[in-house]
Write a protein that holds these residues in place. Structure first.
Motif, PDB file in Angstrom:
ATOM      1  N   TYR A 122      -5.132 -18.353  42.192  1.00 27.47           N
ATOM      2  CA  TYR A 122      -5.124 -19.498  43.120  1.00 27.47           C
ATOM      3  C   TYR A 122      -3.806 -20.261  43.131  1.00 27.47           C
ATOM      4  N   PRO A 123      -3.251 -20.619  41.945  1.00 28.06           N
ATOM      5  CA  PRO A 123      -1.982 -21.374  42.002  1.00 28.06           C
ATOM      6  C   PRO A 123      -0.840 -20.591  42.655  1.00 28.06           C
TER       7      PRO A 123
ATOM      8  N   ASP B 147      -1.392 -18.870  45.317  1.00 31.56           N
ATOM      9  CA  ASP B 147      -1.931 -18.687  46.670  1.00 31.56           C
ATOM     10  C   ASP B 147      -2.397 -17.260  46.927  1.00 31.56           C
TER      11      ASP B 147
ATOM     12  N   ARG C 152       1.349 -11.187  39.197  1.00 28.63           N
ATOM     13  CA  ARG C 152       2.737 -11.211  39.670  1.00 28.63           C
ATOM     14  C   ARG C 152       3.243  -9.781  39.869  1.00 28.63           C
TER      15      ARG C 152
ATOM     16  N   PRO D 121       8.522 -11.733  40.558  1.00 31.48           N
ATOM     17  CA  PRO D 121       9.169 -11.646  39.241  1.00 31.48           C
ATOM     18  C   PRO D 121       8.147 -11.972  38.139  1.00 31.48           C
TER      19      PRO D 121
ATOM     20  N   ASP E 290       7.702 -15.732  31.849  1.00 28.74           N
ATOM     21  CA  ASP E 290       8.045 -15.805  30.436  1.00 28.74           C
ATOM     22  C   ASP E 290       6.788 -15.594  29.560  1.00 28.74           C
TER      23      ASP E 290
ATOM     24  N   PRO F 264     -11.081 -31.307  19.019  1.00 29.11           N
ATOM     25  CA  PRO F 264      -9.965 -31.609  19.931  1.00 29.11           C
ATOM     26  C   PRO F 264      -9.032 -30.430  20.170  1.00 29.11           C
TER      27      PRO F 264
ATOM     28  N   HIS G 125     -10.394 -24.794  23.171  1.00 33.20           N
ATOM     29  CA  HIS G 125     -10.440 -24.576  24.613  1.00 33.20           C
ATOM     30  C   HIS G 125     -11.564 -23.596  24.906  1.00 33.20           C
TER      31      HIS G 125
ATOM     32  N   THR H 240      -3.188 -31.123  26.131  1.00 29.95           N
ATOM     33  CA  THR H 240      -4.186 -30.206  25.584  1.00 29.95           C
ATOM     34  C   THR H 240      -5.320 -29.996  26.582  1.00 29.95           C
TER      35      THR H 240
ATOM     36  N   GLU I 298      -9.972 -31.188  33.880  1.00 29.28           N
ATOM     37  CA  GLU I 298     -11.042 -30.843  32.947  1.00 29.28           C
ATOM     38  C   GLU I 298     -11.703 -32.112  32.401  1.00 29.28           C
TER      39      GLU I 298
ATOM     40  N   ASP J 238      -8.939 -33.729  24.138  1.00 28.61           N
ATOM     41  CA  ASP J 238      -7.700 -34.294  23.624  1.00 28.61           C
ATOM     42  C   ASP J 238      -6.656 -34.419  24.746  1.00 28.61           C
TER      43      ASP J 238
ATOM     44  N   HIS K  49       2.366 -32.039  24.335  1.00 24.55           N
ATOM     45  CA  HIS K  49       3.117 -31.391  23.263  1.00 24.55           C
ATOM     46  C   HIS K  49       4.617 -31.370  23.481  1.00 24.55           C
ATOM     47  N   ARG K  50       5.039 -31.376  24.758  1.00 24.73           N
ATOM     48  CA  ARG K  50       6.474 -31.304  25.058  1.00 24.73           C
ATOM     49  C   ARG K  50       6.769 -32.151  26.293  1.00 24.73           C
TER      50      ARG K  50
ATOM     51  N   LEU L 191       9.773 -18.456  40.728  1.00 22.57           N
ATOM     52  CA  LEU L 191       9.080 -17.752  39.643  1.00 22.57           C
ATOM     53  C   LEU L 191      10.064 -17.034  38.729  1.00 22.57           C
ATOM     54  N   ARG L 192      11.292 -16.895  39.198  1.00 25.27           N
ATOM     55  CA  ARG L 192      12.312 -16.285  38.347  1.00 25.27           C
ATOM     56  C   ARG L 192      12.762 -17.251  37.246  1.00 25.27           C
TER      57      ARG L 192
ATOM     58  N   PRO M 160      12.206 -19.122  34.084  1.00 24.98           N
ATOM     59  CA  PRO M 160      11.179 -18.861  33.065  1.00 24.98           C
ATOM     60  C   PRO M 160      10.379 -20.101  32.677  1.00 24.98           C
TER      61      PRO M 160
ATOM     62  N   ALA N 109       9.270 -22.501  34.991  1.00 27.94           N
ATOM     63  CA  ALA N 109       8.614 -23.109  36.154  1.00 27.94           C
ATOM     64  C   ALA N 109       7.195 -22.588  36.309  1.00 27.94           C
ATOM     65  N   HIS N 110       6.255 -23.505  36.400  1.00 25.52           N
ATOM     66  CA  HIS N 110       4.857 -23.149  36.699  1.00 25.52           C
ATOM     67  C   HIS N 110       4.561 -23.561  38.132  1.00 25.52           C
ATOM     68  N   LEU N 111       4.244 -22.592  38.946  1.00 25.62           N
ATOM     69  CA  LEU N 111       4.021 -22.864  40.363  1.00 25.62           C
ATOM     70  C   LEU N 111       2.535 -23.106  40.637  1.00 25.62           C
ATOM     71  N   HIS N 112       2.263 -24.121  41.435  1.00 23.80           N
ATOM     72  CA  HIS N 112       0.892 -24.402  41.886  1.00 23.80           C
ATOM     73  C   HIS N 112       0.919 -24.578  43.392  1.00 23.80           C
ATOM     74  N   ARG N 113       0.499 -23.572  44.103  1.00 22.76           N
ATOM     75  CA  ARG N 113       0.391 -23.707  45.555  1.00 22.76           C
ATOM     76  C   ARG N 113      -1.039 -24.121  45.897  1.00 22.76           C
TER      77      ARG N 113
END
Lengths: 371, 371
Positions: A20-21, A23, A282, A288, A291, A317, A320, B273, B278, B291, B295-296, B314-315, B317, B319-323
């Protein structure tokens, strides 16, 4: 992109959730008569009459289960791009071909014989030296279609119980632990390899996976990476491939492989930058690869047969919860829990806490607890 | 549990994605005529005739959007448990009630007047001192239904442009940055508070959120936590509540709140977390809260109007894509990217890289870049 998934169980469900993320919409094709994915459109087709309808709805096809009739898969591949390809599927669904591939690539594996009668099975047990493990050449998974033979006289009983036309008989491997390595290969040949996992099986069913595998020598990891790279390239594989290995005093030995996302990679949803599910999609979509770095020690615990009290679990805590929308049934994988920590010591403590809330979960015994 | 969601946009979509691992199925009820969630069952009901059908399908109801007709919401709450409750929704959909609540709880907020004619608007601008911000009391979001008035003579033009019966006119707040605090409250009154986010709006639309907000004094964080706890308890709120704040030399000032998951909490999918989605579902379902630790250092970048090239993104490393399954359209939120790093310095560098791939994204300007 519309991605068709052959099979509609928890692996397909987690692929769809990762889709989904990006698309990507997933459409499932289920031959089992009991789809459980519970997400997206499911073409429930136990008699195989709705394949064209399924193919009309999708741009590309992948699968969550390799024990599929090859003639159906070839028919699909003629009409839509199929990833991983027919070659990967054909090899991984047949233990004899898998063994032959390991040998061809000089990947160490247990000595074996192929047998097609109870008498041949007894002879193989004799010549390889008991104990041996007899496995159906096709259709076996999660310890199904297998028997351990401790004396050649047990051969005819085992032959009857397994009930297949051809068995692969393997010498017993004296391993210190079970490992797996998971990698994704893109359509351009790019490869992304996950840190290895240490897997704890009980009665042939995976119970715990630790990743990155604790106390792993860099040489061992490098060897495993070389193995999976050879396999990926040899198969022209596109998507995720999983290789299960034994760690022995003499080095790694290949056990078996799967041309798909794998239970021993579920830790990657929380534990790696990009999950195995996202990387599989992917690769299938021609994007691509992401990571695969793991940021913290992670453990996946399977929920098998019976669920615990979800509220108790969610009160931890660090737990998941991943439920699969499946009813309780003995031996059935109905969910998993992922636990993370800043050290393996803390992780073991947390995993034990979690496991104590999951009925029927065997006590943790792994390289971290055997000192 | 079957959870009904009023609205079927990206917030509902991300709620549903968070629901599957908990075995919650989401059913959407859409009054807008343009549902985009693209997941689960959607009852598309622009004329409002299918409400009973929707209610029959769900055990509990929540919403992703607070600008809902109160009479419909009350009707729903009479038939199914609704979380957050009608009180939260009624207050959050009306700026006048929101302001009154802030004042009642002694939460600092900008001086304001309520006006119902262009003349009153001019008088308010005069007495509060220009510039002032005029906002429709109801239905405004993402900077819609607002105008900045720099001179009382602009009042009649602004009144016409906004076109609402009642406006709230606020004194301009001279803030150093915009912050938000998100918290979830369970049915038992348990509260889980996320680290605050620093938000960068351009033309009233959120562009960047950094969490945890960099260089935040512990006293300021404690003050914001006290504010949101008071609000949650006063409203008897169940679910996620978001409070937007201005940081000023004289301390925090409340801007506005939303009784739902919020764009400035999307970072929590990878960054905390347990995600805001959720935790909202856990609260709605009566489960223990998860929780909220980050973390970062994490940054969320909105994709607005036009998508970039997904492959280029997406290349990267990190980046998290959410469409969101939405077509491109000017000013429309069609996705977001989450970026993480081990330091804020590295994060800013990564965010700039990412933003350069997203057409129309304004150059990053935040507390980290203004030194």
């Amino acid at each position: 992109m519309r991605i068709g998934i052959l099979g509609a169980g928890q692996l397909g469900r987690m692929l769809a959730l990762a889709g989904y993320p990006l698309d990507h919409q997933c459409v499932f094709y289920d031959l089992s008569g009991s789809p459980s994915a519970g997400i997206g459109e499911i073409i429930d087709d136990p008699d195989g009459s709705r394949l064209d309808e399924f193919l009309d709805k999708v741009d590309r096809v992948t699968y969550e289960f390799e024990h599929l009739p090859l003639e159906v898969v070839r028919q699909i591949a003629d009409q839509k791009p199929l990833f991983p390809g027919v070659k990967s599927l054909a090899v991984c669904q047949n233990r004899a071909e898998e063994k032959a591939l390991f040998e061809r690539l000089s990947i160490p594996t247990a000595a074996y014989r192929l047998v097609s009668t109870a008498e041949e099975l007894a002879e193989a047990a004799e010549s390889l030296g008991c104990p041996v493990v007899a496995k159906s050449v096709t259709e076996g998974y999660d310890g199904k279609g297998q028997a351990v033979i401790r004396d050649p006289r047990e051969a005819s009983g085992a032959w009857e119980r397994i009930g297949h036309k051809m068995l692969l008989v393997e010498a017993f491997v004296d391993f210190s632990r079970e490992l797996s390595i998971i990698a994704a290969r893109g359509q351009d040949g790019e490869v992304a390899i996950y840190p290895m996992a240490e897997n704890v099986h009980v009665d042939g069913i995976l119970r715990y996976s630790f990743a990155p595998a604790p106390n792993l020598c860099t040489e061992v990891a490098a060897e495993a990476e070389a193995f999976i790279k050879m396999l990926l390239d040899e198969l022209g594989h596109v998507g995720v491939l999983t290789l299960e290995l034994f760690e022995t005093p003499d080095g790694l030995m290949a056990n078996e492989m799967a041309p798909r996302v794998h239970n021993s990679g579920h830790w990657s949803i929380e534990g790696a930058t990009t999950s195995q599910f996202e990387n599989h999609l992917r690769a299938v979509a021609g994007l691509p690869l992401g990571d695969t770095v793991a940021h913290r020690p992670t453990c996946m615990i399977n929920i098998i047969g019976k669920a615990g009290n979800d509220e108790d679990l969610l009160r931890l805590p660090y737990a998941h919860l991943h439920r699969y929308g499946k009813a309780e049934r003995e031996g059935r994988k109905i969910g998993h829990v992922t636990v993370q920590a800043d050290s393996y010591e803390e992780l073991v403590w947390r995993v034990r806490n979690c496991a104590s809330l999951l009925p029927g979960t065997p006590e943790l015994s792994c390289s971290l607890t055997r000192k």
